[in-house]
Write a protein that holds these residues in place. Structure first.
Motif: not given
Length: 123
Positions: A60-70
């Motif tokens: 979940x945290x990794x997905x949040x980081x990746x979504x923010x990156x985009x």
């Protein structure tokens, strides 16, 4: 562009791992028929995912980081969240290290006492 076998070999993961992260929505390789094709972007995302997992972050945290990156071209919000999460993780790890140090200390004491007891019995 690379196929799934090449990417798995390059990253040192299984095909199942790549499919799992695709299913979780963390990567989205292109499809040509039934063949998955990985761009440099997807390989980069996988490297970030694997690093996040090594550092103990949840999916979940990794997905949040990746979504923010985009979503954040300047990466300011992403960096702010990353710093926040890294600090939380450091606190957790330091706490775990303290608990481990206490456990090691206690086990060492027990070992020494048991060894001393055994040596007395042999005399």
């Amino acid at each position: 562009m690379q196929g799934i076998n090449d990417v798995a070999r390059e990253l040192g993961v299984t095909l199942r791992t790549l499919r799992f992260y695709e299913k979780e929505g963390l990567i989205a390789p292109q499809r040509v028929g039934n063949t998955r094709i990985y761009s440099k972007r997807e390989i980069g995302r996988m490297q970030l995912i694997l690093r996040g997992k090594r550092l103990g972050f949840s999916i979940r945290e990794i997905k949040e980081f990746l979504d923010l990156y985009d979503a954040d071209p300047g990466h300011h919000e992403q960096m702010g969240r990353l710093v926040e999460r890294v600090r939380e993780r450091l606190i957790d790890l330091k706490s775990q290290r303290s608990a481990l140090d206490l456990t090691i200390e206690e086990l060492t004491k027990i070992e020494n006492e048991a060894t001393t007891h055994l040596m007395r019995k042999q005399k």
